[in-house]
Scaffold this active site. Structure first.
Site, PDB file in Angstrom:
ATOM      1  N   ARG A 119      -6.011   7.002  -8.250  1.00 56.80           N
ATOM      2  CA  ARG A 119      -5.024   6.012  -7.817  1.00 56.80           C
ATOM      3  C   ARG A 119      -3.700   6.177  -8.567  1.00 56.80           C
ATOM      4  O   ARG A 119      -2.629   5.850  -8.041  1.00 56.80           O
ATOM      5  CB  ARG A 119      -5.616   4.629  -8.063  1.00 56.80           C
ATOM      6  CG  ARG A 119      -4.945   3.497  -7.339  1.00 56.80           C
ATOM      7  CD  ARG A 119      -5.787   2.253  -7.553  1.00 56.80           C
ATOM      8  NE  ARG A 119      -5.244   1.080  -6.907  1.00 56.80           N
ATOM      9  CZ  ARG A 119      -4.531   0.160  -7.522  1.00 56.80           C
ATOM     10  NH1 ARG A 119      -4.268   0.276  -8.809  1.00 56.80           N
ATOM     11  NH2 ARG A 119      -4.077  -0.888  -6.865  1.00 56.80           N
ATOM     12  N   ASP A 164      -9.462   2.820   5.994  1.00 55.93           N
ATOM     13  CA  ASP A 164      -9.089   1.401   6.070  1.00 55.93           C
ATOM     14  C   ASP A 164      -9.113   0.965   7.526  1.00 55.93           C
ATOM     15  O   ASP A 164      -8.929   1.785   8.427  1.00 55.93           O
ATOM     16  CB  ASP A 164      -7.699   1.173   5.474  1.00 55.93           C
ATOM     17  CG  ASP A 164      -7.543  -0.282   5.056  1.00 55.93           C
ATOM     18  OD1 ASP A 164      -7.881  -0.600   3.908  1.00 55.93           O
ATOM     19  OD2 ASP A 164      -7.110  -1.095   5.894  1.00 55.93           O
ATOM     20  N   TYR A 218      -3.617  -9.106  11.378  1.00 53.31           N
ATOM     21  CA  TYR A 218      -2.625  -8.378  10.573  1.00 53.31           C
ATOM     22  C   TYR A 218      -1.413  -7.971  11.416  1.00 53.31           C
ATOM     23  O   TYR A 218      -0.274  -8.019  10.954  1.00 53.31           O
ATOM     24  CB  TYR A 218      -3.253  -7.141   9.933  1.00 53.31           C
ATOM     25  CG  TYR A 218      -4.213  -7.505   8.820  1.00 53.31           C
ATOM     26  CD1 TYR A 218      -3.736  -7.842   7.548  1.00 53.31           C
ATOM     27  CD2 TYR A 218      -5.580  -7.542   9.028  1.00 53.31           C
ATOM     28  CE1 TYR A 218      -4.596  -8.200   6.526  1.00 53.31           C
ATOM     29  CE2 TYR A 218      -6.461  -7.904   8.011  1.00 53.31           C
ATOM     30  CZ  TYR A 218      -5.954  -8.230   6.763  1.00 53.31           C
ATOM     31  OH  TYR A 218      -6.803  -8.597   5.760  1.00 53.31           O
ATOM     32  N   ARG A 262     -17.126  -2.021   0.205  1.00 52.28           N
ATOM     33  CA  ARG A 262     -16.060  -1.588  -0.709  1.00 52.28           C
ATOM     34  C   ARG A 262     -16.617  -0.900  -1.957  1.00 52.28           C
ATOM     35  O   ARG A 262     -16.068  -1.051  -3.045  1.00 52.28           O
ATOM     36  CB  ARG A 262     -15.192  -2.771  -1.134  1.00 52.28           C
ATOM     37  CG  ARG A 262     -14.298  -3.316  -0.049  1.00 52.28           C
ATOM     38  CD  ARG A 262     -13.010  -2.506   0.040  1.00 52.28           C
ATOM     39  NE  ARG A 262     -12.122  -3.062   1.044  1.00 52.28           N
ATOM     40  CZ  ARG A 262     -11.048  -3.801   0.757  1.00 52.28           C
ATOM     41  NH1 ARG A 262     -10.739  -4.046  -0.481  1.00 52.28           N
ATOM     42  NH2 ARG A 262     -10.293  -4.255   1.726  1.00 52.28           N
ATOM     43  N   ARG A 285     -11.589  -0.034  -6.808  1.00 49.11           N
ATOM     44  CA  ARG A 285     -10.925  -0.217  -8.099  1.00 49.11           C
ATOM     45  C   ARG A 285     -11.827  -0.544  -9.289  1.00 49.11           C
ATOM     46  O   ARG A 285     -11.387  -0.476 -10.425  1.00 49.11           O
ATOM     47  CB  ARG A 285      -9.842  -1.297  -7.963  1.00 49.11           C
ATOM     48  CG  ARG A 285      -8.602  -0.763  -7.277  1.00 49.11           C
ATOM     49  CD  ARG A 285      -7.631  -1.880  -6.979  1.00 49.11           C
ATOM     50  NE  ARG A 285      -8.223  -2.800  -6.020  1.00 49.11           N
ATOM     51  CZ  ARG A 285      -7.599  -3.876  -5.546  1.00 49.11           C
ATOM     52  NH1 ARG A 285      -6.383  -4.170  -5.957  1.00 49.11           N
ATOM     53  NH2 ARG A 285      -8.188  -4.651  -4.674  1.00 49.11           N
TER      54      ARG A 285
HETATM   55  O1  CP3 Z   1     -16.245   0.015   1.621  1.00 46.87           O
HETATM   56  C1  CP3 Z   1     -15.741   1.105   1.253  1.00 46.87           C
HETATM   57  O2  CP3 Z   1     -15.999   1.618   0.157  1.00 46.87           O
HETATM   58  C2  CP3 Z   1     -14.862   1.854   2.232  1.00 46.87           C
HETATM   59  C3  CP3 Z   1     -13.488   1.581   2.143  1.00 46.87           C
HETATM   60  C4  CP3 Z   1     -12.792   0.386   2.779  1.00 46.87           C
HETATM   61  C5  CP3 Z   1     -11.494   0.023   2.375  1.00 46.87           C
HETATM   62  N1  CP3 Z   1     -11.028  -0.952   3.202  1.00 46.87           N
HETATM   63  C6  CP3 Z   1     -10.758   0.644   1.276  1.00 46.87           C
HETATM   64  C7  CP3 Z   1      -9.642  -0.087   0.645  1.00 46.87           C
HETATM   65  C8  CP3 Z   1     -13.147  -0.456   3.842  1.00 46.87           C
HETATM   66  C9  CP3 Z   1     -14.452  -0.535   4.585  1.00 46.87           C
HETATM   67  C10 CP3 Z   1     -12.015  -1.281   4.099  1.00 46.87           C
HETATM   68  C11 CP3 Z   1     -11.960  -2.268   5.197  1.00 46.87           C
HETATM   69  C12 CP3 Z   1     -10.886  -3.266   5.209  1.00 46.87           C
HETATM   70  N2  CP3 Z   1      -9.567  -3.107   4.929  1.00 46.87           N
HETATM   71  C13 CP3 Z   1     -11.064  -4.604   5.632  1.00 46.87           C
HETATM   72  C14 CP3 Z   1     -12.358  -5.184   6.140  1.00 46.87           C
HETATM   73  C15 CP3 Z   1     -13.294  -5.498   5.044  1.00 46.87           C
HETATM   74  C16 CP3 Z   1     -12.897  -6.660   4.199  1.00 46.87           C
HETATM   75  O3  CP3 Z   1     -12.705  -6.452   2.997  1.00 46.87           O
HETATM   76  O4  CP3 Z   1     -12.800  -7.769   4.739  1.00 46.87           O
HETATM   77  C17 CP3 Z   1      -9.819  -5.261   5.535  1.00 46.87           C
HETATM   78  C18 CP3 Z   1      -9.541  -6.714   5.868  1.00 46.87           C
HETATM   79  C19 CP3 Z   1      -8.877  -4.290   5.113  1.00 46.87           C
HETATM   80  C20 CP3 Z   1      -7.419  -4.480   4.922  1.00 46.87           C
HETATM   81  C21 CP3 Z   1      -7.031  -4.230   3.533  1.00 46.87           C
HETATM   82  N3  CP3 Z   1      -6.961  -2.971   2.937  1.00 46.87           N
HETATM   83  C22 CP3 Z   1      -6.647  -5.174   2.562  1.00 46.87           C
HETATM   84  C23 CP3 Z   1      -6.603  -6.672   2.799  1.00 46.87           C
HETATM   85  C24 CP3 Z   1      -6.341  -4.465   1.396  1.00 46.87           C
HETATM   86  C25 CP3 Z   1      -5.745  -5.011   0.115  1.00 46.87           C
HETATM   87  C26 CP3 Z   1      -6.711  -5.828  -0.646  1.00 46.87           C
HETATM   88  C27 CP3 Z   1      -7.299  -5.029  -1.746  1.00 46.87           C
HETATM   89  O5  CP3 Z   1      -8.534  -5.062  -1.905  1.00 46.87           O
HETATM   90  O6  CP3 Z   1      -6.526  -4.435  -2.501  1.00 46.87           O
HETATM   91  C28 CP3 Z   1      -6.603  -3.089   1.643  1.00 46.87           C
HETATM   92  C29 CP3 Z   1      -6.496  -1.989   0.690  1.00 46.87           C
HETATM   93  C30 CP3 Z   1      -7.748  -1.242   0.357  1.00 46.87           C
HETATM   94  N4  CP3 Z   1      -8.630  -0.762   1.285  1.00 46.87           N
HETATM   95  C31 CP3 Z   1      -8.198  -0.863  -0.937  1.00 46.87           C
HETATM   96  C32 CP3 Z   1      -9.378  -0.132  -0.756  1.00 46.87           C
HETATM   97  C33 CP3 Z   1     -10.225   0.535  -1.809  1.00 46.87           C
HETATM   98  C34 CP3 Z   1      -7.491  -1.153  -2.244  1.00 46.87           C
HETATM   99  C35 CP3 Z   1      -6.473  -0.088  -2.422  1.00 46.87           C
HETATM  100  C36 CP3 Z   1      -6.107   0.110  -3.858  1.00 46.87           C
HETATM  101  O7  CP3 Z   1      -5.455  -0.780  -4.426  1.00 46.87           O
HETATM  102  O8  CP3 Z   1      -6.462   1.155  -4.378  1.00 46.87           O
END
Ligand code: CP3
Length: 349
Positions: A44, A80, A157, A31, A35
């Site tokens: 964003r 994602d 999910y 990640r 943010r």
């Molecule tokens: O690592 C990176 O920089 C690449 C981007 C990336 C995102 N999601 C961007 C994202 C990767 C590799 C993921 C994978 C992902 N997404 C997983 C597996 C990894 C992990 O964290 O366990 C999972 C379970 C998801 C599902 C998901 N997407 C959730 C649970 C959420 C909300 C939680 C959160 O952190 O806000 C997201 C949204 C998400 N995916 C964001 C980002 C940067 C946040 C979006 C935002 O608010 O701008």
């Protein structure tokens, strides 16, 4: 259609994945685009999450933000894991403060059997376009990682319909409707293999498979409901190295190391370096596993803990990373201290 890209200037990450000698371990952060970066927060404000994911120019810009800011040794495409459920007909919304919410989760056997992996790469062409554009824009600075979710984590999910601490509905569905569950896992596996292969054709130089919810399964359930599909995926991908991150599945490290065909295993912070090395016996590269909350502590502690972690894993067959995604409230200077400590690492004589 294979692409031509600028030559790679920093191959440390790919060398560590292949088990070759390295001067120091490579470093990146799960990640790493997100943010905690002010430049991410600016985009964003203007664009929704899926606008950012689905517009190749935005996904490319966001992928490169942490590379410019922190100079880690690998980039991971901004996307994602929930793109696959979307391509399979599940409506996904990202609700601020709540996380992902599905409009039409799998509730019945009929819902489950209606899931069919058809034309997945075509439906997710924007991800391939983002990868190809990012490879060009990176100009060979660091390799680009593509990724997908593991079938079990995607199933969580798709059945639960939202994020959860224990995914009780998803786990109950396994025992109540095993045949329908198996059908969904098989379709997810096929969709994921097609998707990851298309990412490689588009320019991804390594793949990470996220099984973020492996740790809520019992060892026996993991053997039945996650491991076979992870193995099928990593054994199907021969073109580039595969990293499997099965969070919480410490009990499966040995089987993952010897059976999955993965080049590397991601580790969460609950696993000690010694335990992981003992179970995997240098058959794979290990990646991890700094506790993400430790990045909230003082910089001098981050430096000390990072050095100690490398001392214990060793510099070879090791990729420094966090044990899960970076938290949104980590100061950028603290993330930089982590990356810099790895770059300046010298083994004690
Ligand atoms: O690592 C990176 O920089 C690449 C981007 C990336 C995102 N999601 C961007 C994202 C990767 C590799 C993921 C994978 C992902 N997404 C997983 C597996 C990894 C992990 O964290 O366990 C999972 C379970 C998801 C599902 C998901 N997407 C959730 C649970 C959420 C909300 C939680 C959160 O952190 O806000 C997201 C949204 C998400 N995916 C964001 C980002 C940067 C946040 C979006 C935002 O608010 O701008």
């Amino acid at each position: 259609m294979s692409q031509t890209f600028p030559p790679l200037k920093n191959d440390l990450f790919l060398r560590a994945l292949k088990g070759k000698d390295v001067e120091r371990p490579p470093v990146w952060m799960m990640r790493q685009a997100g943010r905690y970066l002010p430049q991410y927060m600016k985009l964003r404000e203007k664009y929704s999450f899926f606008e950012r994911v689905e517009t190749p120019e935005l996904a490319c810009e966001i992928t490169i933000q942490p590379i410019d800011e922190l100079e880690p040794d690998a980039a991971i495409i901004f996307s994602d894991i929930l793109t696959i459920p979307q391509a399979l007909g599940i409506d996904v919304d990202l609700v601020p403060g709540k996380g992902p919410v599905m409009g039409n989760p799998i509730k019945t056997v009929d819902d489950a059997f209606s899931i069919l992996a058809e034309d997945v790469p075509k439906k997710l062409q924007h991800v391939m376009d983002a990868i190809t554009l990012t490879r060009k824009e990176l100009n060979g600075r660091v390799p680009l990682i593509g990724f997908g979710g593991a079938p079990w984590t995607l199933f969580c999910y798709m059945v639960q319909g939202e994020g959860s601490r224990n995914f009780d509905k998803a786990k109950a569905f396994l025992t109540q409707q095993p045949d329908a569950s198996r059908h969904v896992m098989k379709e997810l596996t096929k969709a994921t293999i097609d998707y990851l292969k298309a990412q490689i054709t588009a320019g991804a130089q390594a793949i990470q498979v996220f099984d973020s919810w492996a740790g809520i399964l019992s060892p026996d359930d993991f053997n039945e409901w996650s491991l076979p599909y992870l193995m099928e995926i990593s054994n199907a991908i021969k073109e580039v190295p595969v990293i499997v991150f099965a969070k919480g599945a410490w009990y499966a490290l040995e089987r993952l190391a010897f059976k999955s065909g993965a080049s590397a295993l991601g580790l969460d912070w609950t696993i000690s370096p010694e335990f992981a090395r003992e179970k995997t016996r240098n058959n794979v590269t290990l990646q991890g596993n700094f506790d993400p909350t430790h990045l909230l502590g003082p910089i001098k502690d981050i430096e000390l803990k990072t050095k100690r972690m490398i001392d214990r894993f060793g510099t070879q067959r090791y990729i420094t990373n966090l044990g899960h995604g970076i938290l949104p409230n980590v100061p950028v200077d603290h993330a930089r201290a982590f990356v810099e400590t790895v770059k300046n690492y010298k083994s004690e004589p």
